[in-house]
Each structure stands twice: as C-alpha cells, then as structure tokens.
Design a protein around this motif. Structure first.
Motif, PDB file in Angstrom:
ATOM      1  N   PRO A   1       0.802  -1.233   0.000  1.00 56.80           N
ATOM      2  CA  PRO A   1       0.000   0.000   0.000  1.00 56.80           C
ATOM      3  C   PRO A   1       0.828   1.273   0.000  1.00 56.80           C
ATOM      4  N   THR A   2       2.136   1.176   0.237  1.00 56.16           N
ATOM      5  CA  THR A   2       2.976   2.377   0.203  1.00 56.16           C
ATOM      6  C   THR A   2       3.305   2.801  -1.226  1.00 56.16           C
ATOM      7  N   GLY A   3       3.089   1.897  -2.183  1.00 53.01           N
ATOM      8  CA  GLY A   3       3.393   2.230  -3.570  1.00 53.01           C
ATOM      9  C   GLY A   3       4.872   2.411  -3.831  1.00 53.01           C
ATOM     10  N   ARG A   4       5.676   1.637  -3.097  1.00 52.09           N
ATOM     11  CA  ARG A   4       7.126   1.734  -3.260  1.00 52.09           C
ATOM     12  C   ARG A   4       7.699   0.350  -3.587  1.00 52.09           C
ATOM     13  N   ILE A   5       8.938   0.338  -3.984  1.00 51.79           N
ATOM     14  CA  ILE A   5       9.639  -0.888  -4.359  1.00 51.79           C
ATOM     15  C   ILE A   5      10.769  -1.098  -3.359  1.00 51.79           C
ATOM     16  N   PRO A   6      10.940  -2.347  -2.874  1.00 53.10           N
ATOM     17  CA  PRO A   6      10.450  -3.631  -3.373  1.00 53.10           C
ATOM     18  C   PRO A   6       9.290  -4.187  -2.559  1.00 53.10           C
ATOM     19  N   THR A   7       8.803  -5.328  -3.046  1.00 51.57           N
ATOM     20  CA  THR A   7       7.881  -6.170  -2.287  1.00 51.57           C
ATOM     21  C   THR A   7       8.329  -7.617  -2.495  1.00 51.57           C
ATOM     22  N   LEU A   8       8.285  -8.383  -1.413  1.00 56.56           N
ATOM     23  CA  LEU A   8       8.587  -9.815  -1.495  1.00 56.56           C
ATOM     24  C   LEU A   8       7.311 -10.589  -1.205  1.00 56.56           C
ATOM     25  N   VAL A   9       6.986 -11.529  -2.071  1.00 56.89           N
ATOM     26  CA  VAL A   9       5.843 -12.424  -1.831  1.00 56.89           C
ATOM     27  C   VAL A   9       6.395 -13.804  -1.542  1.00 56.89           C
ATOM     28  N   ASP A  10       5.963 -14.351  -0.423  1.00 58.31           N
ATOM     29  CA  ASP A  10       6.362 -15.702  -0.025  1.00 58.31           C
ATOM     30  C   ASP A  10       5.089 -16.457   0.311  1.00 58.31           C
ATOM     31  N   GLY A  11       4.686 -17.332  -0.590  1.00 61.96           N
ATOM     32  CA  GLY A  11       3.408 -18.016  -0.395  1.00 61.96           C
ATOM     33  C   GLY A  11       2.272 -17.018  -0.498  1.00 61.96           C
ATOM     34  N   GLY A  12       1.472 -16.950   0.538  1.00 63.88           N
ATOM     35  CA  GLY A  12       0.339 -16.028   0.533  1.00 63.88           C
ATOM     36  C   GLY A  12       0.621 -14.731   1.245  1.00 63.88           C
ATOM     37  N   SER A  13       1.872 -14.498   1.626  1.00 67.48           N
ATOM     38  CA  SER A  13       2.228 -13.298   2.383  1.00 67.48           C
ATOM     39  C   SER A  13       3.069 -12.345   1.547  1.00 67.48           C
ATOM     40  N   ALA A  14       2.795 -11.056   1.714  1.00 66.40           N
ATOM     41  CA  ALA A  14       3.574 -10.022   1.043  1.00 66.40           C
ATOM     42  C   ALA A  14       4.257  -9.163   2.099  1.00 66.40           C
ATOM     43  N   LEU A  15       5.505  -8.835   1.833  1.00 63.46           N
ATOM     44  CA  LEU A  15       6.312  -8.065   2.781  1.00 63.46           C
ATOM     45  C   LEU A  15       7.000  -6.939   2.036  1.00 63.46           C
ATOM     46  N   PHE A  16       6.980  -5.726   2.612  1.00 67.02           N
ATOM     47  CA  PHE A  16       7.703  -4.622   1.992  1.00 67.02           C
ATOM     48  C   PHE A  16       8.680  -4.014   2.995  1.00 67.02           C
ATOM     49  N   GLU A  17       9.470  -3.061   2.526  1.00 71.21           N
ATOM     50  CA  GLU A  17      10.616  -2.452   3.195  1.00 71.21           C
ATOM     51  C   GLU A  17      11.847  -3.362   3.043  1.00 71.21           C
ATOM     52  N   SER A  18      12.863  -2.825   2.385  1.00 72.73           N
ATOM     53  CA  SER A  18      14.046  -3.616   2.037  1.00 72.73           C
ATOM     54  C   SER A  18      14.696  -4.292   3.228  1.00 72.73           C
ATOM     55  N   ALA A  19      14.892  -3.548   4.312  1.00 72.21           N
ATOM     56  CA  ALA A  19      15.564  -4.125   5.475  1.00 72.21           C
ATOM     57  C   ALA A  19      14.736  -5.244   6.090  1.00 72.21           C
ATOM     58  N   ALA A  20      13.412  -5.061   6.133  1.00 68.13           N
ATOM     59  CA  ALA A  20      12.535  -6.095   6.677  1.00 68.13           C
ATOM     60  C   ALA A  20      12.592  -7.353   5.819  1.00 68.13           C
ATOM     61  N   ILE A  21      12.586  -7.170   4.500  1.00 69.21           N
ATOM     62  CA  ILE A  21      12.684  -8.309   3.581  1.00 69.21           C
ATOM     63  C   ILE A  21      14.005  -9.041   3.791  1.00 69.21           C
ATOM     64  N   ALA A  22      15.097  -8.282   3.874  1.00 64.51           N
ATOM     65  CA  ALA A  22      16.420  -8.882   4.031  1.00 64.51           C
ATOM     66  C   ALA A  22      16.538  -9.637   5.351  1.00 64.51           C
ATOM     67  N   LEU A  23      16.045  -9.048   6.424  1.00 69.13           N
ATOM     68  CA  LEU A  23      16.086  -9.731   7.723  1.00 69.13           C
ATOM     69  C   LEU A  23      15.253 -11.007   7.696  1.00 69.13           C
ATOM     70  N   TYR A  24      14.102 -10.931   7.081  1.00 66.93           N
ATOM     71  CA  TYR A  24      13.226 -12.103   6.964  1.00 66.93           C
ATOM     72  C   TYR A  24      13.948 -13.237   6.247  1.00 66.93           C
ATOM     73  N   LEU A  25      14.594 -12.908   5.139  1.00 68.02           N
ATOM     74  CA  LEU A  25      15.298 -13.923   4.362  1.00 68.02           C
ATOM     75  C   LEU A  25      16.479 -14.511   5.133  1.00 68.02           C
ATOM     76  N   CYS A  26      17.226 -13.655   5.817  1.00 65.79           N
ATOM     77  CA  CYS A  26      18.393 -14.129   6.569  1.00 65.79           C
ATOM     78  C   CYS A  26      17.988 -15.015   7.743  1.00 65.79           C
ATOM     79  N   GLU A  27      16.890 -14.670   8.388  1.00 68.16           N
ATOM     80  CA  GLU A  27      16.419 -15.469   9.518  1.00 68.16           C
ATOM     81  C   GLU A  27      15.788 -16.767   9.043  1.00 68.16           C
ATOM     82  N   LYS A  28      15.191 -16.750   7.863  1.00 62.45           N
ATOM     83  CA  LYS A  28      14.556 -17.954   7.345  1.00 62.45           C
ATOM     84  C   LYS A  28      15.597 -18.938   6.814  1.00 62.45           C
ATOM     85  N   HIS A  29      16.774 -18.428   6.493  1.00 62.18           N
ATOM     86  CA  HIS A  29      17.850 -19.277   5.964  1.00 62.18           C
ATOM     87  C   HIS A  29      19.114 -19.085   6.807  1.00 62.18           C
ATOM     88  N   PRO A  30      19.069 -19.516   8.069  1.00 66.18           N
ATOM     89  CA  PRO A  30      20.205 -19.299   8.974  1.00 66.18           C
ATOM     90  C   PRO A  30      21.469 -20.018   8.534  1.00 66.18           C
TER      91      PRO A  30
END
Length: 212
Positions: free
Chosen positions: A48-77
């Motif tokens: 809804p912020t109309g900004r880039i990027p967005t990450l979709v994982d399954g049925g969930s969408a996540l925005f904000e670059s740092a949040a996406i990066a942290l999510y990925l790093c924590e999901k793949h320790p």
C-alpha cells in the motif's frame, strides 16, 4: 518460491543480492517505475505504500528492504548472513543495518529527489550540494568503521554488506565517491568480485567497471 517485485538499482537491489547469495529459487517481477507501475491498483494491493520492493512468499507479502532482508536471513540461517543471536556482533550488525537504511538511505533520497523537499524550485541545487557533503561525511564514517577488515561488521560477509554496496554505488557519481575512501574501496571491490554480486548486476544491467 519467492517472488521479488523489483526495479534495477532501486531499493530492491540488496534483497535481490541476498536472494542470489542464498541460492534459493525466486522469481523477479519488474515493476516499471517509468510508467509508475508501483502506483497501479494491483501492486498497491500487495504494497500500500506504492514503493519498491515487495517480497511475496506463499500467501504473504512483505515490503521495506531491510525487513525483507532480515526475513530472508532469519529464514535461511544456514547462510550465516546474521551473526550469532545475542552476540555483540549481532547487536553491531543491527546497529549498522539501521544506520544504513534509516540514516544514510533517507539522506540519499533527499539528494536524488530534492524537489520533494522544498516548495521553492530555485533551492534544489543548494539542497543537492548540501546533501552530497552530508552523505560524503557518512561514507567517511563507514570507511573508518571498516578499518583494516574486509567487511562492515566482523570478519565475514553479513546482511549489512549488501546494503553497503547498494548505497555506496548510488553515490558513485559524487565528487568524492565511496571508492575514494581506501577502506571502503577495498571492501566494495571485494564485494563486486563475488559471484552473486556479478550475477545480479548482470541481470540488472549494472556495470562493475569502477571496482576493477
């Protein structure tokens, strides 16, 4: 499979680098800023912020670059892009990640889009000049932090280095660019030589000649 909505050399660059480094399956979906596709209703349903990027994982969408990066790093320790939990290195990693994304990146946004920060168009050259000096000083802080190490935090690559590379490359046209700082230049050249960085930059049409 992950789906990253991106635009070349935009704030999606760091998450793109991390996805490539992780070696996971992902799909790139171009959000064409030239036609303001990030403001389209379909995209706004995801972000809804109309900004880039967005990450979709399954049925969930996540925005904000740092949040996406942290999510990925924590999901793949197993990739160890975050230092050990509860360690001093983890705390420092968070510190510099937020410095990069909450301090340096907003200053760069003012530099690139000065017209959004004034009602007097005649003042934009002064804003650009002042911002370039402020940001150059910040590159100096990062140069001092790196010291004689290869990376920003600790002795191995971390989530911070992907953002460091992105935000330093954005300033490559400055009068005193990041590669003018010796420690920062050494770090950036090291990162630019890595397979994931080269692959992503090829995909995004970004030349790495300045790091040779």
């Amino acid at each position: 499979m992950y789906k990253l909505f991106y635009y070349p050399r935009n704030a999606s660059w760091a998450p793109h680098l991390i996805l490539k480094e992780l070696g996971v399956e992902f799909e790139l979906v171009l959000v064409d800023r030239r036609s303001e596709a990030q403001k389209a209703a379909e995209y706004l349903e995801l972000n809804p912020t109309g900004r880039i990027p967005t990450l979709v994982d399954g049925g969930s969408a996540l925005f904000e670059s740092a949040a996406i990066a942290l999510y990925l790093c924590e999901k793949h320790p197993e990739a160890e892009l975050l230092p050990q939990a509860n360690s001093t290195e983890r705390a420092l990693c968070y510190q510099w990640l937020f410095y990069l994304t909450s301090t340096l990146q907003p200053e760069l946004m003012i530099y690139f889009y000065p017209e959004k920060h004034t009602t007097n168009n005649n003042s934009t050259p002064s804003i650009v000049e002042a911002q370039e000096q402020r940001i150059t000083d910040m590159y100096g802080i990062l140069n001092d932090q790196i010291g004689d190490r290869e990376y920003l935090v600790g002795n191995k690559i971390s989530i911070c280095d992907y953002f460091l590379f992105m935000l330093c490359h954005w300033g490559s046209g400055f009068k005193t660019p990041p590669i003018a700082f010796p420690n920062l230049a050494r770090c950036l050249r090291n990162l630019a030589s890595k397979e994931a960085f080269q692959a992503v930059c090829t995909t995004e049409g970004t030349k790495l000649d300045i790091y040779k």
